[in-house]
Design an enzyme around this catalytic site. Structure first.
Site, PDB file in Angstrom:
ATOM      1  N   GLU A  26      -5.795   9.914  17.319  1.00 33.21           N
ATOM      2  CA  GLU A  26      -6.383  11.251  17.240  1.00 33.21           C
ATOM      3  C   GLU A  26      -7.375  11.340  16.067  1.00 33.21           C
ATOM      4  O   GLU A  26      -8.465  11.899  16.202  1.00 33.21           O
ATOM      5  CB  GLU A  26      -5.292  12.309  17.084  1.00 33.21           C
ATOM      6  CG  GLU A  26      -4.439  12.523  18.333  1.00 33.21           C
ATOM      7  CD  GLU A  26      -3.461  11.385  18.617  1.00 33.21           C
ATOM      8  OE1 GLU A  26      -3.033  10.704  17.652  1.00 33.21           O
ATOM      9  OE2 GLU A  26      -3.140  11.147  19.789  1.00 33.21           O
ATOM     10  N   SER A  37       4.633  -1.539   4.368  1.00 37.06           N
ATOM     11  CA  SER A  37       5.087  -2.879   4.717  1.00 37.06           C
ATOM     12  C   SER A  37       5.021  -3.757   3.478  1.00 37.06           C
ATOM     13  O   SER A  37       4.238  -3.503   2.562  1.00 37.06           O
ATOM     14  CB  SER A  37       4.264  -3.468   5.862  1.00 37.06           C
ATOM     15  OG  SER A  37       2.907  -3.285   5.628  1.00 37.06           O
ATOM     16  N   SER A  80       0.770   6.781   2.718  1.00 42.19           N
ATOM     17  CA  SER A  80       1.396   7.836   3.520  1.00 42.19           C
ATOM     18  C   SER A  80       2.628   8.411   2.854  1.00 42.19           C
ATOM     19  O   SER A  80       3.345   7.720   2.126  1.00 42.19           O
ATOM     20  CB  SER A  80       1.827   7.271   4.875  1.00 42.19           C
ATOM     21  OG  SER A  80       0.714   6.877   5.609  1.00 42.19           O
ATOM     22  N   GLU A 117      -8.705  -1.580   6.714  1.00 44.25           N
ATOM     23  CA  GLU A 117      -7.501  -1.678   7.526  1.00 44.25           C
ATOM     24  C   GLU A 117      -7.842  -1.603   9.007  1.00 44.25           C
ATOM     25  O   GLU A 117      -7.361  -2.380   9.815  1.00 44.25           O
ATOM     26  CB  GLU A 117      -6.535  -0.548   7.156  1.00 44.25           C
ATOM     27  CG  GLU A 117      -5.243  -0.574   7.979  1.00 44.25           C
ATOM     28  CD  GLU A 117      -4.257   0.509   7.545  1.00 44.25           C
ATOM     29  OE1 GLU A 117      -4.679   1.492   6.926  1.00 44.25           O
ATOM     30  OE2 GLU A 117      -3.055   0.338   7.838  1.00 44.25           O
ATOM     31  N   GLN A 142       0.847  -1.196   0.000  1.00 46.39           N
ATOM     32  CA  GLN A 142       0.000   0.000   0.000  1.00 46.39           C
ATOM     33  C   GLN A 142       0.883   1.247   0.000  1.00 46.39           C
ATOM     34  O   GLN A 142       1.713   1.423   0.889  1.00 46.39           O
ATOM     35  CB  GLN A 142      -0.862  -0.061   1.274  1.00 46.39           C
ATOM     36  CG  GLN A 142      -1.741   1.118   1.520  1.00 46.39           C
ATOM     37  CD  GLN A 142      -2.388   1.028   2.914  1.00 46.39           C
ATOM     38  OE1 GLN A 142      -2.573  -0.054   3.450  1.00 46.39           O
ATOM     39  NE2 GLN A 142      -2.709   2.161   3.489  1.00 46.39           N
TER      40      GLN A 142
END
Lengths: 408, 406, 406, 408
Positions: free
Chosen positions: B376, B160, B128, B243, B125
């Site tokens: 958060e 990963s 980010s 996820e 994936q």
């Protein structure tokens, strides 16, 4: 340097309390000392150097230690001028500890300049203090790093050979002490031994039969090692109650100064995180402008103010007893014991929380090897176990403050 | 020792459990696991609709309730069948497959789902970026159309399996001139090409579970775009929901998970016990058991067709508990907790909390509240989507992406 | 039993403690407490500068360090002097006086400070409104100029001592056409006039410590305005800072305050002890003692002229600890914790945590994180003023007050 | 109504676990029951009525109780149809408890329809169950409200007079039980008495020598009273292990249903607070748009999801054992004990936290007598002590889950 009460002035209306009078603020001497230590550490032990060292099998920074000893007298700070030390107080030692915690410095200040020094002072071993004062030789008290001062009676090494032949005599020591802090670089090893009577013995690291086994430690900036003694020649330093008082003095002073180190670590974590959230933008806003983040950091700041008061109080209480003329006979008293228990339990929790918030509020970057956040976390965690957990120190308070447990 | 008290509810589907068991038996009669080639067996199982039974027919499934999957899995396991090594392709099975199923074209489903399920193609994936973590929609990796291809440049992080992956789920910016959520497009990227460089990213534990991925003129055929141009945000949200459910929602027996080794150490080492630690252990044990029950309830809701937002709660609780339990475990270990197994830089095949020492678990668990959506962000999601609390005033949703402060 | 280990630092001032003691002795020689009329004695003490020694000469003080005040107080007490009953005029002494001193005119100081200090005039505070709590600057009470007077209309709430007060600190809106912080003005209101109606406000504890105050064409001479027209926000901030320091900063011996009765119950009732409660007690005792030390450190900073923002921290910690300790105390009491002294509506002269039962303390302590600035507002203040974190985007600071959504 | 396993379907692959199988969701029957109870309570027991009642010296709402008994069969919900009850399960009783907690209802459901009913069921006292089923008479178990089920052995009243004359005979009881819940309106008082053998005895409130002393209670919606017995005529219901099992069954069932009540209370607090922060504006924004508030409410919602799972699990486990043919002989088993301990410890903490957040996030208004927030706080606090604190239930888990304490 002068002792505490001289610096702090007349306590005025309450002469009865003068023994424990003192300020919780930092004095001018301490502020100057802090500046000197900080600029030295910024220069000689920046994070990339610490990180590189963490990966080596022996991670103490001997050169840094010698520089600190020469530059600010760190090695002999708590050793009287008559023995070649700086004659400083625990208030100053605490400031050094704070700065070492801030910088993740890998030096044996705690083990040698605090714990071994306090033990030798309590034992009245002036010649050995003189040996440590310059920092060329370092010392360590051979007890597991996790040991709380209240466990002092259980921390003994077995004698295999003959008993000491005379009151100041020598003997042969056999046994193992696991996970000792600041023992890797130490030349003078102070061993609590289970002779009858109980005694504190000196072993020189170079003696035949001394083995040091470096350990892969959670905190590689204070690398532990196992000490093995196989019929090693040991010299008696003190026996009986004096020896026990010496061990307790070392461990109590160590816990107090470790609390100061935790305070410095927590402050650094807070500073670092506040800076980061001011810089880092997500959603086209500084992350530090989000109220949930602001409130957490405000709460952390509040916790740090509490830790600071507790750590200063402990430094103060240790300083008072240490400066007393009868320290050798009396050791640290109940006031110092309460103060250290308060400080170590409070600062352990606050430093760990600060390091955890640092990782979380840095997001992914704080989880990388390259960033120092993880090393603050490791040191905070190891420090929270070292010389007694918060839990252990609160149990001490139960006794000291007369809050008996259920069933008592 | 202790028995968990609750089973998941009985599914409702076209086929009963008995029907399914019969089909598996019939399949096994025709494909002896002992003599059939491993890949051939997996291909045949997929073709028979016995791979993931809740997928449509023709795509490895039978279109029945996913709660029947264990019936098939147990039967195949009992017969000694080869597996597709799901542990090696967690992102493929957990995220890529549901995304492809939900948003891919018919041709993409045909092309990708089978080698994904068999394990022939591992997926990773690429979401980010160093500058886009919680604010994923702010990402800067650019994809520019060039004939029938897209040309991609940028840097991704926290990937990963990137070094093992054949394909990647990629979100890239295709239009910087519109507000940030509108200029994203979702792709499947072929990882085996010169424009893709994978570097291990070392983490707090000493090892490198993740990678940084540098994309330099990497190329993607337009046929490998998933969803429409500009629809990348919607597609990636579907992926992320999977996820979070997969991170927080594993089914475990009582005292499974992180609490297991803490409880074991407690029972086996009376000398480590203190009253203060006992109180903490009881709180953690209680919280862990209740979290397990909440997980069972969540799966019952999903099975009953009441998909609730409790998945976010599960991940929040899972992260907190893993952290608190491992923190406790290191403290309980005392002197032994001051040691660490090994700081050597390694590249493991995934996080395995349970095979290593408490120190490893303590460090690794810190990632649980960051990876897959920070705690958060999950709290924001719960506050806004579950509780209906107002969004904060936002400054980044109406401005072209290129004009945002960075 | 236990001795606190730290004394506050030695003050530095023009007069020494010995000088001051000599002055008090001289005063007492001239005013025998046994024979002098109470008010006459207090007036004379004020005039001699021995009321609040850090106030200027002529206003009840000698302009010396406030840390010398105990020297005077102890000497007066030892001689059996009458007191000014400070417990009856907390807002007057704690908030009104410093505000008048800092922001009042010379004439106002002359007129108000003496009867305030002697207790002849009790003061209260008219700040909060039903629609303006944390957002004090959004308040709606209007003051309109009418000749030399201001005419005030509105509703105030959470006013302690209003039913006893001769004067009130009042903030009112004098200009609704400018942004909210700019349209406020600060006044001293005469409470004994027909336009002022005081109604008790019953609270969770059953009693009414506070009041609602309804202002209907109440009148204030312009001479009673404190600070300039439009400066009300600045003046009220000075008042509130004093409130927070006074709430959080009382000097207590070790095991003073809320922890005292919890520790006493623990020692006297072994049958109530459990290991879990022991752990909680030790944590609370530790936190309380450390908070006490932090309070000492705060006062040392103030005395050393390093006024830090730790006052906000002290109030936050004080509120949290009072709540947690009283919660613990009720639980420790067990069956007795299920009872309550008295629900009768009463009007006490102030909150006294310590004379009542744990249930009262538990309920009353919930107000500690609301009154005098909520814990949320204090966290904002710390985050912005201490840590320098950015303010949130604001929508209410540049718009005329009358145009704000409500 | 049918028993649990009939409603919940075939547990399928794992027949070994079928005894404790069950859904943690709410079934259709329960949803319908909830609607009925809620609309009845909205109508008959709105907050202003509750508040007015709290100020009276006797604060139970007898009329409301009769309406609940008649309207939804609350009084006899856990009583079999053969005894005139509704034959419902603990899953349904839990829903009633949740709604009573939400509404702060002042009725003796817990004491009579749960605790006394479960005790009488375990004792096999069908005639007394029949007396309670319609709600005209209510019952109570004469134990202090703070008692945990694990303390069942210590909860006995002294006999002063002669011993029972025959196995089902009568005797005279003298003594006091302090702070009993739901005893004020109770006609049938079930007294654990310390005769040899230990027994459970029935005292009718109207008997000569029975005194009820109403207490000013922290939670006036469940007003406690002291019970005084002065040579009162008592009838033996059960003796020895049966009596002990009956008392334990009452207390365990009570703790499980009190957890459900706490869940309902927590949910109501969360709902109320979310609504308020959406409405209330400060700084020209809805208070609920501030991120720190949002995150706290999100965390509270998460806590409520955990409490809900725990409470449902307990209701389930109680339902399974209660429906078993051998309930009279076996009582509640280890699964139910674990489930109740989990639920009562979790829900006690969550309800208290929810009530505290409600007060805080309402600001001043939540601290006024007029607003219901304080009453939620009082009930949450009293409920957290009633039938065993979280701490007491965690201590039970130490035993049930084999997590021995230090020194064991």
């Amino acid at each position: 340097m002068s002792q505490l009460t001289d610096q702090r002035g007349d306590p005025g209306q309450q002469p009865q309390a003068s023994r424990t009078a003192g300020s919780l603020l930092y004095g001018e001497t301490e502020n100057e000392l802090r500046s000197a230590v900080r600029s030295l550490l910024d220069d000689k032990s920046p994070w990339p150097a610490v990180r590189a060292r963490m990966e080596s099998p022996y991670s103490y920074d001997t050169e840094l230690w010698h520089t600190l000893a020469a530059g600010v007298g760190a090695a002999g700070l708590l050793i009287g001028e008559q023995h070649g030390g700086a004659g400083g107080s625990f208030l100053e030692a605490a400031v050094v500890a704070e700065e070492l915690g801030r910088a993740l410095a890998a030096v044996p200040f705690l083990g040698s300049a605090v714990i071994a020094t306090a033990a030798l002072s309590a034992a009245g071993a002036g010649d050995l203090l003189a040996a440590l004062a310059g920092g060329e030789l370092t010392g360590t008290l051979a007890v597991p790093f996790a040991a709380a001062w209240s466990a002092r009676g259980d921390l003994t090494v077995r004698f295999d050979g003959p008993q000491p032949r005379d009151p100041a005599g020598t003997c042969r020591l056999t046994g193992t002490v696991s996970g000792v802090a600041d023992a890797l670089p130490a030349e003078l090893i102070l061993v609590p031994g289970d002779a009858v009577p109980f005694g504190l013995y000196l072993v020189r690291a170079g003696e035949h039969g001394v083995g040091k086994q470096p350990l892969t430690s959670l905190d590689m900036t204070r690398q532990l090692c196992d000490l093995h003694f196989d019929g090693v020649l040991a010299t008696q330093i003190a026996t009986g109650p004096t020896a026990e008082r010496a061990v307790a003095a070392g461990l109590l002073a160590g816990a107090g100064m470790l609390a100061a180190e935790q305070l410095g670590l927590a402050e650094r974590c807070l500073d670092m995180t506040v800076s980061y959230v001011k810089e880092r933008r997500q959603f086209a806003r500084q992350v530090g402008s989000f109220q949930a983040i602001k409130h957490r950091l405000a709460d952390l700041w509040v916790a740090v103010t509490q830790a600071r008061a507790a750590a200063r109080f402990a430094a103060n209480a240790l300083a008072v007893d240490y400066a007393a003329a009868d320290f050798g006979a009396a050791g640290f008293g109940a006031d110092a014991q309460i103060a250290v228990a308060l400080a170590k339990s409070t600062c352990s929790d606050v430093a760990l929380r600060a390091a955890q918030e640092t990782i979380q509020l840095h997001g992914g970057i704080g989880f990388t090897w390259e960033h120092p956040a993880h090393q603050y976390l490791k040191r905070a965690k190891a420090d929270s176990i070292g010389l007694g957990t918060a839990d252990a120190h609160r149990s001490e308070l139960a006794w000291l403050a007369d809050l008996p447990k259920a069933g008592d | 020792m202790l028995t968990g008290g609750v089973q998941e509810g009985r599914p409702a589907g076209a086929l009963t459990a008995d029907d399914l068991a019969a089909r598996v038996a019939q399949f096994l009669a025709g494909h002896d696991p002992a003599t059939t080639d491993r890949l051939a067996f997996l291909h045949a199982r997929f073709d028979a609709g016995l791979a993931w039974v809740h997928y449509p027919e023709g795509l490895g499934g039978l279109g029945i309730s996913r709660t029947l999957q264990p019936v098939a899995d147990r039967a195949f396991l009992a017969a000694g069948s080869p597996t597709n090594h799901p542990e090696r392709n967690g992102i493929g099975l957990g995220m890529a497959a549901p995304t492809i199923l939900a948003c891919g074209t018919a041709e993409q489903k045909q092309r990708w789902l089978k080698p994904l399920w068999t394990g022939e193609e591992i997926w990773c994936q690429l979401f980010s970026e160093p500058g886009a973590g919680s604010d994923l929609a702010g990402l800067a990796t650019r994809a520019v159309q060039d004939g029938d291809d897209w040309v991609v440049n940028g840097q991704k992080v926290w990937t990963s399996s990137a070094h093992m992956a054949r394909r990647a789920l990629l979100v890239a910016r295709t239009n910087p001139d519109v507000p940030k959520h509108q200029g994203l497009t979702y792709f499947a990227l072929d990882m085996r090409q010169p424009g893709v460089e994978v570097r291990p990213l070392r983490q707090a534990t000493g090892e490198a579970e993740f990678n940084e991925v540098f994309l330099t003129d990497a190329r993607i055929p337009d046929a490998d775009r998933i969803g429409g141009v500009g629809d990348g945000w919607q597609v990636s949200n579907a992926t992320l929901m999977n996820e979070r459910v997969s991170i927080g929602g594993a089914a475990l027996p009582r005292e499974g998970g992180m609490i297991a080794s803490a409880a074991r150490t407690w029972r086996e080492h009376p000398e480590l016990r203190t009253p203060g630690l006992h109180d903490r252990l009881l709180r953690l044990w209680t919280d862990a058991e209740v979290a397990r029950l909440a997980g069972i309830r969540l799966r019952q809701q999903l099975a009953a067709g009441q998909p609730g937002p409790e998945g976010s709660a599960a991940k929040l609780v899972f992260a907190r508990l893993n952290q608190e339990i491992s923190e406790f475990e290191v403290e309980l270990a005392g002197q032994a907790g001051l040691l660490y197994g090994d700081w050597t830089m390694r590249r493991p095949e995934g996080a395995n909390f349970f095979g290593r020492d408490p120190g490893y678990r303590f460090l690794r668990a810190k990632g649980n509240s960051i990876e897959g959506g920070t705690s958060e962000i999950l709290r924001n999601i719960i506050a806004e989507r579950v509780l209906g609390l107002p969004k904060e005033p936002r400054v980044d949703t109406d401005v072209p992406w290129k004009d945002l402060p960075r």
